[in-house]
Design a protein around this motif. Structure first.
Motif, PDB file in Angstrom:
ATOM      1  N   VAL A   1       0.830  -1.208   0.000  1.00  0.00           N
ATOM      2  CA  VAL A   1       0.000   0.000   0.000  1.00  0.00           C
ATOM      3  C   VAL A   1       0.867   1.262   0.000  1.00  0.00           C
ATOM      4  O   VAL A   1       0.469   2.298  -0.546  1.00  0.00           O
ATOM      5  N   TYR A   2       2.075   1.174   0.560  1.00  0.00           N
ATOM      6  CA  TYR A   2       2.975   2.334   0.568  1.00  0.00           C
ATOM      7  C   TYR A   2       3.828   2.431  -0.686  1.00  0.00           C
ATOM      8  O   TYR A   2       4.646   3.332  -0.816  1.00  0.00           O
ATOM      9  N   GLY A   3       3.662   1.457  -1.599  1.00  0.00           N
ATOM     10  CA  GLY A   3       4.332   1.554  -2.889  1.00  0.00           C
ATOM     11  C   GLY A   3       5.539   0.658  -3.080  1.00  0.00           C
ATOM     12  O   GLY A   3       6.055   0.561  -4.196  1.00  0.00           O
ATOM     13  N   ASN A   4       6.002   0.006  -2.016  1.00  0.00           N
ATOM     14  CA  ASN A   4       7.147  -0.898  -2.165  1.00  0.00           C
ATOM     15  C   ASN A   4       6.776  -2.060  -3.075  1.00  0.00           C
ATOM     16  O   ASN A   4       5.661  -2.593  -3.000  1.00  0.00           O
ATOM     17  N   THR A   5       7.701  -2.456  -3.925  1.00  0.00           N
ATOM     18  CA  THR A   5       7.443  -3.547  -4.859  1.00  0.00           C
ATOM     19  C   THR A   5       8.476  -4.659  -4.692  1.00  0.00           C
ATOM     20  O   THR A   5       9.574  -4.433  -4.179  1.00  0.00           O
ATOM     21  N   ASP A   6       8.091  -5.846  -5.134  1.00  0.00           N
ATOM     22  CA  ASP A   6       8.996  -6.987  -5.113  1.00  0.00           C
ATOM     23  C   ASP A   6       8.638  -7.887  -6.281  1.00  0.00           C
ATOM     24  O   ASP A   6       7.485  -7.912  -6.727  1.00  0.00           O
ATOM     25  N   TYR A   7       9.649  -8.613  -6.779  1.00  0.00           N
ATOM     26  CA  TYR A   7       9.464  -9.432  -7.958  1.00  0.00           C
ATOM     27  C   TYR A   7      10.119 -10.797  -7.788  1.00  0.00           C
ATOM     28  O   TYR A   7      11.150 -10.932  -7.131  1.00  0.00           O
ATOM     29  N   ALA A   8       9.525 -11.775  -8.439  1.00  0.00           N
ATOM     30  CA  ALA A   8      10.178 -13.074  -8.533  1.00  0.00           C
ATOM     31  C   ALA A   8      11.363 -12.951  -9.481  1.00  0.00           C
ATOM     32  O   ALA A   8      11.351 -12.129 -10.414  1.00  0.00           O
ATOM     33  N   ASP A   9      12.371 -13.763  -9.247  1.00  0.00           N
ATOM     34  CA  ASP A   9      13.567 -13.703 -10.086  1.00  0.00           C
ATOM     35  C   ASP A   9      13.244 -13.935 -11.559  1.00  0.00           C
ATOM     36  O   ASP A   9      13.900 -13.381 -12.440  1.00  0.00           O
ATOM     37  N   SER A  10      12.232 -14.742 -11.826  1.00  0.00           N
ATOM     38  CA  SER A  10      11.902 -15.109 -13.199  1.00  0.00           C
ATOM     39  C   SER A  10      11.406 -13.918 -14.025  1.00  0.00           C
ATOM     40  O   SER A  10      11.433 -13.976 -15.258  1.00  0.00           O
TER      41      SER A  10
END
Length: 121
Positions: free
Chosen positions: A50-59
């Motif tokens: 909700v605060y905008g932080n993002t994360d992604y899978a390595d793929s």
């Protein structure tokens, strides 16, 4: 309820781009995109807090970008340099039970119906 409606899936050639959209009605601590290919488990590929932080899978790191428009209440997944292995049903999900984000399927209370992405070589 937190209905989620995905759109934007399509058939594209490898190297192409697509943007998926997920319309939601209520804010959640974490929104995410998952995908599931035939015969495989559902996997989380991108989250946005909700605060905008993002994360992604390595793929997908470096190729996909998750973003959100809090006014329109839409979460986007911009997918570039698509590969045949990206072919899957893509789902939007919302977590209203936790204060942080994670990729575990069990964290997410609400799911959309899915939108199909097919990438041909």
């Amino acid at each position: 309820q937190v209905p989620l409606v995905e759109s934007g899936g399509d058939s594209v050639q490898a190297g192409g781009s697509l943007r998926l959209s997920c319309e939601y009605t209520r804010n959640s601590a974490c929104m995410a995109w998952f995908r599931q290919a035939p015969g495989k488990e559902r996997e989380g590929i991108a989250t946005i807090h909700v605060y905008g932080n993002t994360d992604y899978a390595d793929s997908v790191k470096g190729r996909f970008t998750i973003s959100k428009d809090d006014i329109k209440k839409i979460v986007y997944l911009q997918m570039n340099n698509l590969k045949p292995e990206d072919t899957a049903m893509y789902y939007c999900a919302a977590d209203r039970s936790n204060l942080d984000c994670g990729f575990a399927v069990r964290r997410f209370n609400y799911w959309g119906q899915g939108t199909q992405v097919t990438v041909s070589s």
